[in-house]
Design a protein around this motif. Structure first.
Motif, PDB file in Angstrom:
ATOM      1  N   GLU A 189      -2.316  14.161  -2.660  1.00 13.18           N
ATOM      2  CA  GLU A 189      -1.724  12.829  -2.827  1.00 13.18           C
ATOM      3  C   GLU A 189      -0.447  12.673  -1.991  1.00 13.18           C
ATOM      4  N   THR A 190       0.383  13.730  -1.952  1.00  7.23           N
ATOM      5  CA  THR A 190       1.629  13.616  -1.177  1.00  7.23           C
ATOM      6  C   THR A 190       1.335  13.590   0.326  1.00  7.23           C
ATOM      7  N   SER A 191       0.321  14.341   0.750  1.00  5.09           N
ATOM      8  CA  SER A 191      -0.057  14.301   2.176  1.00  5.09           C
ATOM      9  C   SER A 191      -0.538  12.906   2.567  1.00  5.09           C
ATOM     10  N   ILE A 192      -1.363  12.323   1.698  1.00  8.04           N
ATOM     11  CA  ILE A 192      -1.879  10.972   1.982  1.00  8.04           C
ATOM     12  C   ILE A 192      -0.726   9.971   2.034  1.00  8.04           C
ATOM     13  N   ALA A 193       0.177  10.051   1.034  1.00 11.62           N
ATOM     14  CA  ALA A 193       1.302   9.118   0.993  1.00 11.62           C
ATOM     15  C   ALA A 193       2.218   9.311   2.196  1.00 11.62           C
ATOM     16  N   LYS A 194       2.540  10.573   2.510  1.00 10.79           N
ATOM     17  CA  LYS A 194       3.464  10.836   3.632  1.00 10.79           C
ATOM     18  C   LYS A 194       2.881  10.318   4.941  1.00 10.79           C
ATOM     19  N   THR A 195       1.600  10.591   5.160  1.00 11.98           N
ATOM     20  CA  THR A 195       0.969  10.175   6.413  1.00 11.98           C
ATOM     21  C   THR A 195       0.928   8.644   6.508  1.00 11.98           C
TER      22      THR A 195
ATOM     23  N   SER B 245       4.656   7.012   6.631  1.00 10.06           N
ATOM     24  CA  SER B 245       5.399   7.278   7.874  1.00 10.06           C
ATOM     25  C   SER B 245       4.803   6.485   9.042  1.00 10.06           C
ATOM     26  N   GLU B 246       3.499   6.192   8.981  1.00 10.44           N
ATOM     27  CA  GLU B 246       2.878   5.390  10.036  1.00 10.44           C
ATOM     28  C   GLU B 246       3.046   3.893   9.750  1.00 10.44           C
ATOM     29  N   ALA B 247       2.966   3.519   8.455  1.00  5.88           N
ATOM     30  CA  ALA B 247       3.096   2.103   8.086  1.00  5.88           C
ATOM     31  C   ALA B 247       4.485   1.568   8.440  1.00  5.88           C
ATOM     32  N   VAL B 248       5.519   2.382   8.214  1.00  5.30           N
ATOM     33  CA  VAL B 248       6.874   1.894   8.478  1.00  5.30           C
ATOM     34  C   VAL B 248       7.050   1.601   9.978  1.00  5.30           C
ATOM     35  N   GLY B 249       6.361   2.365  10.815  1.00  2.03           N
ATOM     36  CA  GLY B 249       6.404   2.089  12.251  1.00  2.03           C
ATOM     37  C   GLY B 249       5.729   0.764  12.582  1.00  2.03           C
TER      38      GLY B 249
ATOM     39  N   ALA C 129       0.837  -1.203   0.000  1.00  7.34           N
ATOM     40  CA  ALA C 129       0.000   0.000   0.000  1.00  7.34           C
ATOM     41  C   ALA C 129       0.873   1.255   0.000  1.00  7.34           C
ATOM     42  N   SER C 130       1.990   1.211   0.725  1.00 11.01           N
ATOM     43  CA  SER C 130       2.908   2.358   0.755  1.00 11.01           C
ATOM     44  C   SER C 130       3.470   2.634  -0.633  1.00 11.01           C
ATOM     45  N   ARG C 131       3.947   1.566  -1.295  1.00 16.70           N
ATOM     46  CA  ARG C 131       4.501   1.745  -2.650  1.00 16.70           C
ATOM     47  C   ARG C 131       3.432   2.321  -3.581  1.00 16.70           C
ATOM     48  N   ALA C 132       2.222   1.794  -3.493  1.00 16.07           N
ATOM     49  CA  ALA C 132       1.148   2.250  -4.386  1.00 16.07           C
ATOM     50  C   ALA C 132       0.849   3.737  -4.162  1.00 16.07           C
ATOM     51  N   LEU C 133       0.793   4.167  -2.899  1.00 15.75           N
ATOM     52  CA  LEU C 133       0.487   5.575  -2.619  1.00 15.75           C
ATOM     53  C   LEU C 133       1.610   6.492  -3.080  1.00 15.75           C
TER      54      LEU C 133
ATOM     55  N   PRO D 268      10.646   9.662  14.174  1.00 16.60           N
ATOM     56  CA  PRO D 268      10.453  11.070  13.779  1.00 16.60           C
ATOM     57  C   PRO D 268       9.761  11.244  12.432  1.00 16.60           C
ATOM     58  N   PHE D 269       9.665  10.196  11.601  1.00 16.55           N
ATOM     59  CA  PHE D 269       8.999  10.344  10.295  1.00 16.55           C
ATOM     60  C   PHE D 269       7.580  10.881  10.467  1.00 16.55           C
ATOM     61  N   ARG D 270       6.928  10.535  11.595  1.00 21.14           N
ATOM     62  CA  ARG D 270       5.550  10.992  11.816  1.00 21.14           C
ATOM     63  C   ARG D 270       5.479  12.433  12.302  1.00 21.14           C
ATOM     64  N   ILE D 271       6.677  13.029  12.514  1.00 22.20           N
ATOM     65  CA  ILE D 271       6.710  14.398  13.055  1.00 22.20           C
ATOM     66  C   ILE D 271       7.234  15.399  12.026  1.00 22.20           C
ATOM     67  N   TYR D 272       8.397  15.105  11.414  1.00 23.93           N
ATOM     68  CA  TYR D 272       8.940  16.140  10.520  1.00 23.93           C
ATOM     69  C   TYR D 272       8.291  16.069   9.139  1.00 23.93           C
ATOM     70  N   ASP D 273       8.540  17.143   8.365  1.00 17.73           N
ATOM     71  CA  ASP D 273       7.835  17.339   7.081  1.00 17.73           C
ATOM     72  C   ASP D 273       6.318  17.311   7.285  1.00 17.73           C
ATOM     73  N   GLY D 274       5.890  17.824   8.396  1.00 16.84           N
ATOM     74  CA  GLY D 274       4.469  17.893   8.718  1.00 16.84           C
ATOM     75  C   GLY D 274       4.039  16.701   9.539  1.00 16.84           C
ATOM     76  N   PRO D 275       3.664  16.928  10.801  1.00 14.39           N
ATOM     77  CA  PRO D 275       3.202  15.802  11.623  1.00 14.39           C
ATOM     78  C   PRO D 275       1.888  15.217  11.075  1.00 14.39           C
ATOM     79  N   SER D 276       1.649  13.953  11.383  1.00 12.04           N
ATOM     80  CA  SER D 276       0.462  13.257  10.847  1.00 12.04           C
ATOM     81  C   SER D 276      -0.822  14.038  11.115  1.00 12.04           C
ATOM     82  N   GLU D 277      -0.941  14.627  12.307  1.00 12.84           N
ATOM     83  CA  GLU D 277      -2.186  15.318  12.657  1.00 12.84           C
ATOM     84  C   GLU D 277      -2.445  16.488  11.712  1.00 12.84           C
ATOM     85  N   VAL D 278      -1.369  17.189  11.360  1.00 13.69           N
ATOM     86  CA  VAL D 278      -1.528  18.362  10.487  1.00 13.69           C
ATOM     87  C   VAL D 278      -1.826  17.911   9.054  1.00 13.69           C
ATOM     88  N   HIS D 279      -1.156  16.834   8.589  1.00 13.88           N
ATOM     89  CA  HIS D 279      -1.490  16.307   7.256  1.00 13.88           C
ATOM     90  C   HIS D 279      -2.946  15.855   7.216  1.00 13.88           C
TER      91      HIS D 279
END
Ligand code: FAD
Length: 101
Positions: A32-38, A41-45, A11-15, A75-86
């Motif tokens: 699309e980038t917000s969806i993929a980043k969010t 960054s959560e899937a890898v955890g 799913a990560s690769r597809a997004l 930190p992936f869930r925090i930098y370049d925009g935290p998940s909550e803000v995305h």
């Protein structure tokens, strides 16, 4: 857990592909980038956490790189925009699209 990791990775690769395709078309692709980043960054955890669980005590030992990875990816869930803000941006764009249609 291995299957769930495969699902999260696929799913990560597809997004990421969806977001890159939108950028290649010259679109701003903010949605699309917000969806993929969010998601990624959560899937890898989740992926690393399952890998640790699968390995039991070894998973948190220094003999494997998993505990270090878990610390480094958090930190992936925090930098370049935290998940909550995305999520806020994603919801706002989705609401505007719904209003427009
Ligand atoms: C390893 C690492 C590398 C970094 N590298 C860079 C860099 O190279 N360049 C750079 O400029 N910055 C960098 N940063 C900073 C990073 O961009 C900020 O940490 C990030 O934007 C979050 O800001 P903050 O830490 O001030 O947290 P805050 O903005 O105080 O947020 C704290 C919490 O509140 C939540 N929150 C905030 N606003 C809302 C809202 N409206 N609704 C709901 N929840 C909300 C956030 O999601 C978060 O969980 C880096 C951070 C880290 C950890």
């Amino acid at each position: 857990m291995i299957a769930d990791n495969e699902i999260d990775l696929a799913a990560s690769r597809a997004l990421v592909i969806v977001a890159c395709a939108a950028l290649d078309r010259g679109e701003s692709a903010g949605h699309e980038t917000s969806i993929a980043k969010t998601f990624v960054s959560e899937a890898v955890g989740r992926v690393v956490d399952r890998a640790i669980q699968l390995c039991g005590g070894m998973g948190v030992s220094d003999d494997l790189p998993l505990a270090r990875l878990a610390r480094e990816i958090r930190p992936f869930r925090i930098y370049d925009g935290p998940s909550e803000v995305h999520r806020w941006s994603i919801a706002r764009r989705a609401s505007r699209r719904a209003e427009a249609s």
